[in-house]
Scaffold this motif. Sequence first.
Motif, PDB file in Angstrom:
ATOM      1  N   UNK A   1       0.838  -1.195   0.000  1.00 27.27           N
ATOM      2  CA  UNK A   1       0.000   0.000   0.000  1.00 27.27           C
ATOM      3  C   UNK A   1       0.879   1.253   0.000  1.00 27.27           C
ATOM      4  N   UNK A   2       0.697   2.119  -1.006  1.00 25.75           N
ATOM      5  CA  UNK A   2       1.429   3.382  -1.078  1.00 25.75           C
ATOM      6  C   UNK A   2       0.673   4.409  -0.245  1.00 25.75           C
ATOM      7  N   UNK A   3       1.339   4.940   0.786  1.00 25.91           N
ATOM      8  CA  UNK A   3       0.663   5.879   1.692  1.00 25.91           C
ATOM      9  C   UNK A   3       1.072   7.334   1.462  1.00 25.91           C
ATOM     10  N   UNK A   4       1.971   7.568   0.498  1.00 29.86           N
ATOM     11  CA  UNK A   4       2.371   8.942   0.223  1.00 29.86           C
ATOM     12  C   UNK A   4       3.559   9.015  -0.709  1.00 29.86           C
ATOM     13  N   UNK A   5       3.860  10.240  -1.160  1.00 29.93           N
ATOM     14  CA  UNK A   5       4.998  10.436  -2.057  1.00 29.93           C
ATOM     15  C   UNK A   5       5.517  11.858  -1.928  1.00 29.93           C
ATOM     16  N   UNK A   6       6.723  12.074  -2.419  1.00 25.84           N
ATOM     17  CA  UNK A   6       7.344  13.398  -2.381  1.00 25.84           C
ATOM     18  C   UNK A   6       8.289  13.527  -3.572  1.00 25.84           C
ATOM     19  N   UNK A   7       8.569  14.773  -3.955  1.00 27.68           N
ATOM     20  CA  UNK A   7       9.430  15.003  -5.122  1.00 27.68           C
ATOM     21  C   UNK A   7      10.884  15.254  -4.742  1.00 27.68           C
ATOM     22  N   UNK A   8      11.158  15.499  -3.464  1.00 21.52           N
ATOM     23  CA  UNK A   8      12.536  15.683  -3.021  1.00 21.52           C
ATOM     24  C   UNK A   8      12.651  15.303  -1.541  1.00 21.52           C
ATOM     25  N   UNK A   9      13.868  15.280  -1.045  1.00 20.72           N
ATOM     26  CA  UNK A   9      14.118  14.820   0.320  1.00 20.72           C
ATOM     27  C   UNK A   9      13.479  15.718   1.369  1.00 20.72           C
ATOM     28  N   UNK A  10      13.551  17.028   1.173  1.00 20.22           N
ATOM     29  CA  UNK A  10      12.996  17.960   2.155  1.00 20.22           C
ATOM     30  C   UNK A  10      11.473  17.846   2.217  1.00 20.22           C
ATOM     31  N   UNK A  11      10.852  17.718   1.053  1.00 22.39           N
ATOM     32  CA  UNK A  11       9.398  17.530   0.992  1.00 22.39           C
ATOM     33  C   UNK A  11       9.031  16.225   1.695  1.00 22.39           C
ATOM     34  N   UNK A  12       9.856  15.202   1.482  1.00 23.47           N
ATOM     35  CA  UNK A  12       9.597  13.900   2.105  1.00 23.47           C
ATOM     36  C   UNK A  12       9.679  13.972   3.619  1.00 23.47           C
ATOM     37  N   UNK A  13      10.711  14.643   4.134  1.00 22.06           N
ATOM     38  CA  UNK A  13      10.883  14.733   5.584  1.00 22.06           C
ATOM     39  C   UNK A  13       9.695  15.421   6.256  1.00 22.06           C
ATOM     40  N   UNK A  14       9.149  16.436   5.587  1.00 24.00           N
ATOM     41  CA  UNK A  14       7.982  17.129   6.139  1.00 24.00           C
ATOM     42  C   UNK A  14       6.789  16.179   6.242  1.00 24.00           C
TER      43      UNK A  14
END
Length: 222
Positions: free
Chosen positions: A29-42
Amino acid sequence: MALNIFIVDDHPVIKEGLPVMLEHYPDLQVIGSAVDAHDALKKLKYLSPDVIILDISLPQLSGLDAISLFRKELPRTQIMVFSMHEKEAYVHRALSAGALGYIVKGSPISELIEGLRAVHAGEYFLSSRMKKEVFQTYLRDRQDEPSEPSGYDLLTEREQQVFRLLVAGSSTQQISNSLHLSPKTVEKHRTSVSKKLETRNLVEMVKYAVQLGIIDTDTWEI
């Protein structure tokens, strides 16, 4: 119980297409995504994925530098690198930073699924397109105690990040923005790196990075 996955990739085909492909597997199950590391950490502050699928070529901060950040913030989350890069140096750096898996983009989806399940179980997993010798060399190097640490090994984690960004062509201001440091602090780290590596200028740093396999010889004109 489903295996929760978080994707960090700035390519729309992967970011949007991969979740659709994974929908066919009930245990994933994919619970989320981000386009860069900083966006991901948030976003990861509010999520606790079992596995992060991470690209290497990301804007601002590379996926290789992001691995240690993710491991620090989410020690129970495993990391699967999903990249177009097949060079041995990238695999070694990814595994050394804390990733358990490395899949080359273009591999069969069945291999990615197998890899996700493996790293979730705490097992190492390497794409079949990579040579077995690459993984064996990594494991052997982990077991061997170096008689004398190299200059790069003497760098702190932050200094290594600054060094890798410098030789990749980032300016002081760009590094400042990527690592959330003041330009003065970046310059301080740069001075320390030069001293420990015994390099006099950026060109010598780049040559050093090429010898380590951190960058390709065609990235810079040396």
